[in-house]
Scaffold this active site. Structure first.
Site, PDB file in Angstrom:
ATOM      1  N   ASP A  25       0.619  -1.213   0.002  1.00  0.00           N
ATOM      2  CA  ASP A  25      -0.105   0.003   0.035  1.00  0.00           C
ATOM      3  C   ASP A  25       0.962   1.258  -0.030  1.00  0.00           C
ATOM      4  O   ASP A  25       0.182   2.148  -0.161  1.00  0.00           O
ATOM      5  CB  ASP A  25      -0.936   0.003   1.074  1.00  0.00           C
ATOM      6  CG  ASP A  25      -1.841  -1.091   0.959  1.00  0.00           C
ATOM      7  OD1 ASP A  25      -2.289  -1.509   0.113  1.00  0.00           O
ATOM      8  OD2 ASP A  25      -2.685  -1.710   2.189  1.00  0.00           O
ATOM      9  N   GLU A  40      -9.582  -0.686  -6.067  1.00  0.00           N
ATOM     10  CA  GLU A  40     -10.660  -1.318  -5.200  1.00  0.00           C
ATOM     11  C   GLU A  40     -11.511  -0.331  -4.324  1.00  0.00           C
ATOM     12  O   GLU A  40     -12.676  -0.704  -4.143  1.00  0.00           O
ATOM     13  CB  GLU A  40     -10.377  -2.560  -4.648  1.00  0.00           C
ATOM     14  CG  GLU A  40      -9.262  -2.351  -3.694  1.00  0.00           C
ATOM     15  CD  GLU A  40      -8.710  -3.401  -2.785  1.00  0.00           C
ATOM     16  OE1 GLU A  40      -9.133  -4.540  -2.929  1.00  0.00           O
ATOM     17  OE2 GLU A  40      -7.721  -3.336  -2.305  1.00  0.00           O
ATOM     18  N   LEU A  77      -2.311 -11.955  -7.740  1.00  0.00           N
ATOM     19  CA  LEU A  77      -1.380 -12.107  -8.730  1.00  0.00           C
ATOM     20  C   LEU A  77      -0.450 -10.797  -8.674  1.00  0.00           C
ATOM     21  O   LEU A  77       0.589 -10.917  -8.828  1.00  0.00           O
ATOM     22  CB  LEU A  77      -1.779 -12.059 -10.461  1.00  0.00           C
ATOM     23  CG  LEU A  77      -3.039 -13.124 -10.657  1.00  0.00           C
ATOM     24  CD1 LEU A  77      -3.272 -13.288 -11.880  1.00  0.00           C
ATOM     25  CD2 LEU A  77      -2.515 -14.491  -9.947  1.00  0.00           C
TER      26      LEU A  77
END
Lengths: 419, 419
Positions: free
Chosen positions: B144, B247, B298
């Protein structure tokens, strides 16, 4: 008589190595400039031929053409456009001949899968049906690996490598997290009709690196209870598992599992993938925490992790196509002939297009394990050589330095043609 | 007095390079075997310390430890488990001290992100609060990229490289297909709170390889009309475009865009990603053909395309943590200090954990372009060095030859402890 020019086009879904085939065609043609004049590429496949939208490949340097070998996608643009039969649309065939005549084209190289083989076959018959002398050679390409006669199809090996590598990596990830968090990872892969790509997920597990991979093949009708039992068993045994699901999996009602009739808050139908559907089945049936991914275009564009064997075969197919044309062949396709598995040895063969067009090669039944969720040793023996070797592109500023051609248009000589 | 042993554990979501930090810790500790005894790893993070489930890292060879440098995921298992405050759960801290005492542990290395920094800070204070002498050093890790003080976080550079490379490759693919088929490709990426990973999608386009990439950042409230106008403009201008969507994107109502209240045919709520939601918005609003992918695990497990800079920094953080401990430090975290962009130069610095824990570093506002859909030159300047260089793992039979450690358990000396 002036030597003939050649036409080359890319058709259908592109791959990580279709441009390697283009490099094979163009470099080999340039080596025979005494026999083949210019190579004109169709902008966006056969549409470029119909609309006389031709690209002069001579405008690009030898270095640019060589760079096609490591550049994914279709450098000249591709299309999804299938020629109808001569009876159904004679006008299109007559137009092709007009374009070929106007640009003195005597060789037709078409780079694609099953549908394209059919188009190429029809063009190859123009000589007989409409009296225009042309040699049409098909250059095989499809990630679906479903062309007959050839042992495998350029494009497939690289997708298989990508799926095998990605499944191994994601499995390592979920294994680390499984104690307190995610226990199942679901990866959706391509392959609407045949399970070749899904099968590659099984390679993530190898004798010296065992991984519980559950595969959902399009060949096997989805059985919810059996599937949940399998996943539950893996999670009890290993603490986690990975599911590789083909987009083409169908339920007992014959509908795609992905077609769940999802509605948004307003009642609108929503299109989803199959991975979230499988995730929900696991959540509802087993209450396990999951993550899911959808590889989509990433899998077929992933030139950064292409299989070396695949790149070499793609190039060889392009090269052989030109050599076959120069040897006087028409209506054929170069093929890959496997000579041995260990070490992997292959050679270039030849198939008659009439035997290729409209024939789909399915996975042999003995490639799927008895429980329907895995691959057999025979399948592994077939697949492993196809993902062997790495063939990395050059990088610049952290990114693959892929080439973009100039794609200079050839001056048009004919009236406009609407398709 | 016998020399002290060390404890090392991995925490939170794993990355492609957290094991490189483990290699840095273990190899450096082995080089100082006169000052640090055994290194015990916690099986599944801090849970391993609480339950006395320790791994004897000496059981693995130098070659296996070196192989951690190129193996993704958490080799000892990770966990999502945050220690409560001393006041809220004194029992857990007392248990940690029992375990540390029983195994003569004087060094505590904790490899994680923001939450883990908080746990590490609490452990570092045990010396004062409960009178047990221990030095706790935090080893930074998070895809992040949201830890303060350090210029970047190990794990992020490799995700950024994966997203940049994948977006470039998929964009080449959709560009090829756009004449007759797909015109928009949508890729969903991680980053629920900050848009660092989504920003990396912007790197797919570079001055010498322009690509229309539309980014949906979690920092920018989704505006449907503006978004559709942007996509439409790109498709008119370039013939195609790629959308990279975080997201964490939220709508005007403050809810996640992914939370669309989807229902299946039986009215059950369905969990989907944000990519299919964006795809539907494009279909309904513009009628364009699209494809979408969800990178999920992934992206953070993709050691096969890790950034060399990231691998080196991850290793350096582990090494520095041990060196700081040996120099007598407690309650600190090694950091990455950027010295120059061109050429990229960095050095190792040090931050006080009290200044790190519970502080989230957001994307600077001047890293997002004025229209909210792209990255600025300043952002590019920051990101490019982080994805520079490739650091390929070795391969065997076509697959990365990742290591699995023996993970031999240390004999327990204490009673069982339930968490």
């Amino acid at each position: 008589m002036a030597i003939k020019n050649a036409f080359y086009a890319q058709s259908g879904g592109v791959t990580a190595v279709i441009n390697a085939s283009a490099a094979g065609v163009l470099e080999t043609a340039r080596q025979h400039s005494d026999e083949i004049g210019n190579v004109y590429a169709g902008r966006n496949g056969i549409i470029g031929a119909l609309t006389e939208d031709l690209i002069d490949t001579n405008a690009d340097s030898a270095a640019s053409i060589a760079a096609l070998r490591y550049t994914p996608s279709g450098a000249f643009g591709s299309c999804r456009y299938k020629l109808k039969s001569l009876e159904q649309n004679r006008r299109e065939y007559e137009r092709l001949i007009e374009v070929f005549k106007a640009h003195n084209i005597g060789y037709f190289f078409y780079n694609g899968g099953g549908d394209s083989a059919d188009t190429c076959l029809k063009v190859s018959q123009i000589a007989d049906t409409l009296g225009y002398p042309i040699q049409a050679i098909h250059v095989p390409k499809t990630v679906d690996n479903d062309l007959p006669i050839t042992d495998c199809c350029p494009g497939f090996g690289s997708v298989a490598k990508y799926i095998a590598v990605s499944t191994r990596e994601a499995s390592f990830d979920v294994a680390s997290m499984s104690k307190t968090s995610t226990k199942v990872f679901i990866l959706e892969v391509m392959g609407r009709h045949a399970g070749w790509i899904a099968a590659a997920g099984g390679l993530a597990s190898s004798p010296d690196c065992e991984i519980p991979v559950v595969i959902l093949f399009p060949e096997i009708t989805f059985d919810k209870e059996k599937f949940l039992a399998k996943v539950n068993h893996c999670v009890r045994e290993y603490g986690y598992c990975s599911v590789v699901v083909s987009e083409g999996v169908k339920g007992e009602d014959g509908n795609f599992l992905s077609d769940q009739g999802l509605r948004d808050a307003f009642g609108h139908a929503q299109l989803g993938g199959v991975a979230p559907v499988v995730a929900n089945i696991i959540k509802d049936g087993l209450g396990l925490k999951y993550h899911w991914g959808v590889a989509d275009y990433l899998q077929r564009a992933a030139r950064h992790i292409a299989s070396k064997a695949d790149v070499e075969q793609a190039y060889a197919m392009g090269k052989a196509a030109v050599e076959y044309a120069l040897a006087g062949h028409n209506s054929v396709m170069p093929t890959i002939v496997r000579e041995s598995n260990t070490p992997y040895r292959w050679k270039v063969g030849m198939a008659q297009l009439a035997n290729v067009a409209n024939v789909e090669k399915m996975m042999p039944a003995d490639f799927i394990s008895e429980d329907g969720f895995g691959i057999t040793p025979a399948c592994r023996e077939y697949l492993v050589p196809l993902i062997e070797g790495e063939d990395y592109p050059p990088y610049k500023d952290g990114l693959p330095d892929y080439v973009r051609l100039k794609n200079v248009a050839v001056v048009k000589k004919l009236d406009e043609f609407k398709i």
